[in-house]
Design an enzyme around this catalytic site. Structure first.
Site, PDB file in Angstrom:
ATOM      1  CE  LYS A  36      -0.191  -0.176   5.055  1.00 49.01           C
ATOM      2  NZ  LYS A  36      -1.006  -0.557   6.229  1.00 49.01           N
ATOM      3  NE  ARG A 134      -6.035   0.796  11.504  1.00 44.38           N
ATOM      4  CZ  ARG A 134      -4.828   0.595  10.986  1.00 44.38           C
ATOM      5  NH1 ARG A 134      -3.838   1.399  11.306  1.00 44.38           N
ATOM      6  NH2 ARG A 134      -4.602  -0.413  10.189  1.00 44.38           N
ATOM      7  CG  HIS A 166      -3.628  -4.206  11.923  1.00 44.55           C
ATOM      8  ND1 HIS A 166      -2.498  -4.822  11.412  1.00 44.55           N
ATOM      9  CD2 HIS A 166      -3.355  -2.871  11.913  1.00 44.55           C
ATOM     10  CE1 HIS A 166      -1.595  -3.890  11.115  1.00 44.55           C
ATOM     11  NE2 HIS A 166      -2.078  -2.710  11.411  1.00 44.55           N
ATOM     12  NE  ARG A 222      -2.535  -8.048   7.782  1.00 40.97           N
ATOM     13  CZ  ARG A 222      -3.059  -8.401   8.967  1.00 40.97           C
ATOM     14  NH1 ARG A 222      -3.583  -9.583   9.170  1.00 40.97           N
ATOM     15  NH2 ARG A 222      -3.052  -7.533   9.956  1.00 40.97           N
ATOM     16  CB  CYS A 313      12.852  26.526   2.704  1.00 39.94           C
ATOM     17  SG  CYS A 313      13.966  27.513   3.715  1.00 39.94           S
ATOM     18  CG  ASP A 315      11.026  25.315  -3.202  1.00 42.08           C
ATOM     19  OD1 ASP A 315      10.035  24.580  -3.342  1.00 42.08           O
ATOM     20  OD2 ASP A 315      10.977  26.562  -3.237  1.00 42.08           O
TER      21      ASP A 315
HETATM   22  C1  LIG Z   1      -0.236  -1.557   6.908  1.00 42.25           C
HETATM   23  C2  LIG Z   1      -0.797  -2.811   7.391  1.00 42.25           C
HETATM   24  C3  LIG Z   1       0.016  -3.952   7.543  1.00 42.25           C
HETATM   25  C4  LIG Z   1       1.522  -3.904   7.424  1.00 42.25           C
HETATM   26  O1  LIG Z   1       2.029  -3.251   8.566  1.00 42.25           O
HETATM   27  P1  LIG Z   1       3.601  -3.125   8.839  1.00 42.25           P
HETATM   28  O2  LIG Z   1       3.698  -2.588  10.196  1.00 42.25           O
HETATM   29  O3  LIG Z   1       4.115  -2.187   7.806  1.00 42.25           O
HETATM   30  O4  LIG Z   1       4.152  -4.480   8.668  1.00 42.25           O
HETATM   31  C5  LIG Z   1      -0.599  -5.144   7.856  1.00 42.25           C
HETATM   32  N1  LIG Z   1      -1.930  -5.210   8.048  1.00 42.25           N
HETATM   33  C6  LIG Z   1      -2.734  -4.130   7.961  1.00 42.25           C
HETATM   34  C7  LIG Z   1      -4.189  -4.251   8.203  1.00 42.25           C
HETATM   35  C8  LIG Z   1      -2.199  -2.898   7.647  1.00 42.25           C
HETATM   36  O5  LIG Z   1      -2.974  -1.805   7.572  1.00 42.25           O
END
Ligand SMILES: *Cc1c(COP(=O)(O)O)cnc(C)c1O
Length: 378
Positions: A36, A134, A166, A222, A313, A315
């Site tokens: 992402k 979340r 998560h 993940r 700044c 730039d």
């Molecule tokens: C971004 C994200 C990850 C990866 O997280 P890292 O800390 O970069 O490994 C995994 N699962 C979810 C749901 C995320 O939003």
């Protein structure tokens, strides 16, 4: 050197592949490389291809458009997209063979409608909130979501392939929330299995959990940031066999001798202590160099790490290099792997009070991006 200033973000594709391979070998189970946010600032498609070359089994993105961009580039690996609001074009997602995730019954209804409209059953993940507050359905909503998904599966509209959550504190591996989240997750999985969702893979571990918490690995991990070689625990990436893939460099645009007492940059927050050489570096906060780096962030210039002099700044920023020999065109390295004397993104993060995630995902603007290494190159 394509943007006129020599400023470039150099991305080492072989490092991304090697990091992926290290993580994949460590967990010895499927790995979803998270790409992402434009591959955490490393480039969505090249990062994805490099991670796949390193052994990633699938890819994860937040929003649907990122998944569609992978498909448009010809990436055929499984892709999960999970952050989709009402009205998201799930039909396009299913047509592009993207896996999708929902947090709520209304989201499931949209996916079912898209499956019927396209004639393509969705490969679906169900996201449960185990304590991050979340994304994810709460445990009180979960049984209803699971029951609705089981009905949709029986109707042939979805196949539930993932049950997931998560973590809030994976970067603090002894934190009590970790065990608590694992227990809630196992309870949620039990509810889903009892409802007939028996084939779904369970996944919970981000990078920090992938390197530090084997009890969270379940059927799939993940990692994101670790794929790019940054230590999710905020320490030394090499301790985990990881190598930072990003180097941020610029070229000095101007040098000048000034006397002591010269105020430097807006607001004169820095004053030269004596006669000295100033070097102008033509990148600034519009390019993702944090303004908070003024008078504190380190860069490698003229053979030493030096703090930015005065404010960053839009730039440009200024370095006070003393009597070092510096000329226009000389290299300045903001951050990189750290083995050439340059600061790391972690050092920058510590200096400006953020995390390296924010630095690498926001660097951009007028930096050119250049790839080195061959992993995944087409
Ligand atoms: C971004 C994200 C990850 C990866 O997280 P890292 O800390 O970069 O490994 C995994 N699962 C979810 C749901 C995320 O939003």
């Amino acid at each position: 050197m394509t943007n006129g200033t020599g400023a470039e973000v150099v991305v080492d594709l072989d490092a991304i592949a090697a990091n992926t391979a290290v993580l994949r070998e460590r967990v010895d189970r499927p790995l979803m490389a998270v790409v992402k946010a434009d591959g955490y600032g490393h480039g969505l498609v090249p990062a994805a291809r490099a991670a796949l070359a390193g052994g990633a089994d699938s890819l994860g993105v937040a929003v649907l458009a990122e998944g569609l961009a992978l498909r448009a580039a010809g990436v055929t690996a499984p892709v999960l997209t999970w952050l989709n609001g009402p009205g998201a074009d799930f039909a396009a997602a299913l047509t592009a063979d993207l896996e999708v995730s929902v947090n709520a019954v209304w989201g499931l209804s949209e996916v079912v409608a898209a499956a019927r409209a396209t004639g393509r059953p969705a490969r679906l993940h169900l996201f449960v909130d185990t304590g991050l507050s979340r994304e994810g359905a709460t445990m009180s909503e979960w049984p209803e979501l699971v029951a609705a998904a089981a009905r949709a599966q029986a109707d042939g509209d979805v196949t539930v392939v993932g049950l997931w959550s998560h973590m809030a504190y994976a970067d603090a591996p002894t934190h009590p929330t970790i065990g608590a989240q694992v227990r809630v997750f196992e309870e949620a999985v039990g509810i889903a299995r009892a409802a007939g969702l028996t084939d779904a893979r369970r996944h919970l571990a981000n990078s920090a959990a992938t390197v530090a918490l084997p009890e969270t690995w379940f059927d799939l991990v993940r990692p994101g940031i670790a794929v790019y070689g940054l230590d999710p625990l905020g320490g030394n990436a090499a301790d985990h066999g990881l190598r930072p893939a990003m180097t941020v460099r610029a070229q000095v645009a101007l040098t000048k001798r000034v006397p002591g007492g010269a105020g430097v940059s807006y607001g004169h927050t820095y004053t030269t202590a004596g006669e000295t050489t100033l070097a102008l570096v033509p990148v600034g906060y519009a390019d993702g160099v944090p303004r908070a780096g003024g008078n504190c962030a380190p860069v490698l210039a003229a053979g030493a790490q030096r703090r930015i002099a005065g404010r960053v700044c839009m730039d440009q920023f200024v370095l006070d290099v003393g009597n070092a020999a510096v000329a226009p065109g000389d290299e300045v390295v903001l951050w990189g792997p750290g083995d050439g004397g340059e600061p790391t993104a972690q050092q920058w993060a510590d200096a400006v009070g953020t995390i390296h995630y924010e630095l690498v995902t926001r660097i951009g603007g007028r930096f050119a991006r250049r790839y080195v290494g061959s992993a995944g190159a087409v």
